[in-house]
Scaffold this motif. Sequence first.
Motif, PDB file in Angstrom:
ATOM      1  N   SER A 143       0.853  -1.193   0.000  1.00 11.89           N
ATOM      2  CA  SER A 143       0.000   0.000   0.000  1.00 11.89           C
ATOM      3  C   SER A 143       0.883   1.234   0.000  1.00 11.89           C
ATOM      4  N   SER A 144       0.265   2.329  -0.416  1.00 17.01           N
ATOM      5  CA  SER A 144       1.003   3.588  -0.463  1.00 17.01           C
ATOM      6  C   SER A 144       0.050   4.743  -0.236  1.00 17.01           C
ATOM      7  N   LEU A 145       0.502   5.695   0.515  1.00 24.45           N
ATOM      8  CA  LEU A 145      -0.252   6.922   0.700  1.00 24.45           C
ATOM      9  C   LEU A 145       0.033   7.820  -0.494  1.00 24.45           C
ATOM     10  N   VAL A 146      -1.002   8.183  -1.245  1.00 25.85           N
ATOM     11  CA  VAL A 146      -0.846   9.001  -2.447  1.00 25.85           C
ATOM     12  C   VAL A 146      -0.799  10.480  -2.079  1.00 25.85           C
ATOM     13  N   SER A 147      -1.726  10.895  -1.227  1.00 23.60           N
ATOM     14  CA  SER A 147      -1.769  12.295  -0.808  1.00 23.60           C
ATOM     15  C   SER A 147      -2.523  12.389   0.507  1.00 23.60           C
ATOM     16  N   SER A 148      -2.281  13.487   1.220  1.00 26.35           N
ATOM     17  CA  SER A 148      -3.029  13.700   2.456  1.00 26.35           C
ATOM     18  C   SER A 148      -3.038  15.174   2.803  1.00 26.35           C
ATOM     19  N   SER A 149      -4.095  15.547   3.483  1.00 20.56           N
ATOM     20  CA  SER A 149      -4.208  16.875   4.059  1.00 20.56           C
ATOM     21  C   SER A 149      -4.661  16.667   5.497  1.00 20.56           C
ATOM     22  N   GLU A 150      -5.038  17.728   6.148  1.00 18.05           N
ATOM     23  CA  GLU A 150      -5.406  17.613   7.558  1.00 18.05           C
ATOM     24  C   GLU A 150      -6.568  16.651   7.787  1.00 18.05           C
ATOM     25  N   ASN A 151      -7.571  16.666   6.890  1.00 17.66           N
ATOM     26  CA  ASN A 151      -8.774  15.868   7.128  1.00 17.66           C
ATOM     27  C   ASN A 151      -9.144  14.905   6.015  1.00 17.66           C
ATOM     28  N   SER A 152      -8.311  14.774   4.982  1.00 20.05           N
ATOM     29  CA  SER A 152      -8.621  13.826   3.913  1.00 20.05           C
ATOM     30  C   SER A 152      -7.327  13.255   3.350  1.00 20.05           C
ATOM     31  N   ALA A 153      -7.465  12.069   2.752  1.00 16.15           N
ATOM     32  CA  ALA A 153      -6.284  11.402   2.209  1.00 16.15           C
ATOM     33  C   ALA A 153      -6.713  10.454   1.099  1.00 16.15           C
ATOM     34  N   VAL A 154      -5.738  10.071   0.281  1.00 16.08           N
ATOM     35  CA  VAL A 154      -5.938   9.083  -0.770  1.00 16.08           C
ATOM     36  C   VAL A 154      -4.833   8.048  -0.619  1.00 16.08           C
ATOM     37  N   ALA A 155      -5.230   6.771  -0.666  1.00 20.60           N
ATOM     38  CA  ALA A 155      -4.261   5.682  -0.558  1.00 20.60           C
ATOM     39  C   ALA A 155      -4.510   4.677  -1.674  1.00 20.60           C
ATOM     40  N   LEU A 156      -3.453   4.014  -2.070  1.00 22.20           N
ATOM     41  CA  LEU A 156      -3.520   2.943  -3.053  1.00 22.20           C
ATOM     42  C   LEU A 156      -3.186   1.654  -2.307  1.00 22.20           C
ATOM     43  N   VAL A 157      -4.074   0.659  -2.403  1.00 18.91           N
ATOM     44  CA  VAL A 157      -3.904  -0.580  -1.657  1.00 18.91           C
ATOM     45  C   VAL A 157      -3.980  -1.755  -2.631  1.00 18.91           C
ATOM     46  N   PHE A 158      -2.989  -2.632  -2.549  1.00 20.14           N
ATOM     47  CA  PHE A 158      -2.959  -3.848  -3.359  1.00 20.14           C
ATOM     48  C   PHE A 158      -3.373  -5.008  -2.462  1.00 20.14           C
ATOM     49  N   PRO A 180      -9.467 -22.865  -2.777  1.00 23.46           N
ATOM     50  CA  PRO A 180      -9.435 -21.393  -2.831  1.00 23.46           C
ATOM     51  C   PRO A 180      -9.180 -20.857  -4.245  1.00 23.46           C
ATOM     52  N   LYS A 181      -9.963 -19.862  -4.583  1.00 20.42           N
ATOM     53  CA  LYS A 181      -9.729 -19.117  -5.826  1.00 20.42           C
ATOM     54  C   LYS A 181      -9.050 -17.817  -5.435  1.00 20.42           C
ATOM     55  N   ALA A 182      -7.875 -17.608  -5.998  1.00 22.76           N
ATOM     56  CA  ALA A 182      -7.103 -16.413  -5.658  1.00 22.76           C
ATOM     57  C   ALA A 182      -7.413 -15.293  -6.637  1.00 22.76           C
ATOM     58  N   ALA A 183      -7.492 -14.107  -6.098  1.00 25.99           N
ATOM     59  CA  ALA A 183      -7.688 -12.905  -6.922  1.00 25.99           C
ATOM     60  C   ALA A 183      -6.833 -11.792  -6.329  1.00 25.99           C
ATOM     61  N   SER A 184      -6.332 -10.954  -7.188  1.00 24.03           N
ATOM     62  CA  SER A 184      -5.576  -9.777  -6.745  1.00 24.03           C
ATOM     63  C   SER A 184      -6.263  -8.541  -7.293  1.00 24.03           C
ATOM     64  N   SER A 185      -6.263  -7.499  -6.517  1.00 22.91           N
ATOM     65  CA  SER A 185      -6.874  -6.262  -6.992  1.00 22.91           C
ATOM     66  C   SER A 185      -6.122  -5.063  -6.436  1.00 22.91           C
ATOM     67  N   SER A 186      -6.314  -3.955  -7.110  1.00 22.57           N
ATOM     68  CA  SER A 186      -5.754  -2.679  -6.678  1.00 22.57           C
ATOM     69  C   SER A 186      -6.925  -1.770  -6.363  1.00 22.57           C
ATOM     70  N   LEU A 187      -6.849  -1.099  -5.248  1.00 24.46           N
ATOM     71  CA  LEU A 187      -7.940  -0.236  -4.801  1.00 24.46           C
ATOM     72  C   LEU A 187      -7.428   1.168  -4.542  1.00 24.46           C
ATOM     73  N   ARG A 188      -8.195   2.134  -4.991  1.00 22.82           N
ATOM     74  CA  ARG A 188      -7.923   3.538  -4.654  1.00 22.82           C
ATOM     75  C   ARG A 188      -8.924   3.912  -3.582  1.00 22.82           C
ATOM     76  N   LEU A 189      -8.414   4.270  -2.407  1.00 22.28           N
ATOM     77  CA  LEU A 189      -9.275   4.598  -1.281  1.00 22.28           C
ATOM     78  C   LEU A 189      -9.175   6.080  -0.959  1.00 22.28           C
TER      79      LEU A 189
END
Length: 160
Positions: free
Chosen positions: A106-121, A134-143
């Motif tokens: 995961s990585s923090l893309v941007s942040s301010s005092e009260n909001s942020a954007v993160a990318l999570v694999f 088990p069926k494996a799946a991978s995904s990328s999420l922008r939060l």
Amino acid sequence: MIGRPLLGAGLSLLLVGGGASTATLYVANRADEEQQQARSAISDAADEGAVAVLSYRAETVDADIEHAASFLTGDFLNYYSAFGAESIAPAARDRGITSSATVSASSLVSSSENSAVALVFVNQNITSTDAPDPKAASSSLRLELDQVDGRWLISKLDPI
């Protein structure tokens, strides 16, 4: 004799200046430390929230959805709560579905005092009564996250 008082005054100025520099460095280091702690809190909230949203067991799906909702806010909380109750829970119970998610990076893309954007694999394993292997799946999420009452909560989740 005149040199000695000037030397004393010069040394005093040097000591005061050195103390001020030390104080400035301390304050700057403290601010960097606080920023790092804030970034870490945001990243932890993004990782834990993503795992909670994507993980559930047929036997505990209602409690799992409720737990996941504790990481969410705003319109996304409303959407997820309804979707969980109307789609995830019935399917999980009917088909014995278990979904287990882990964050691979995961990585923090941007942040301010009260909001942020993160990318999570995320890596996700899904089993069901019909498909016990088990069926494996991978995904990328922008939060997108908002700070609410001192907690970082997910306000938007977009697969990318």
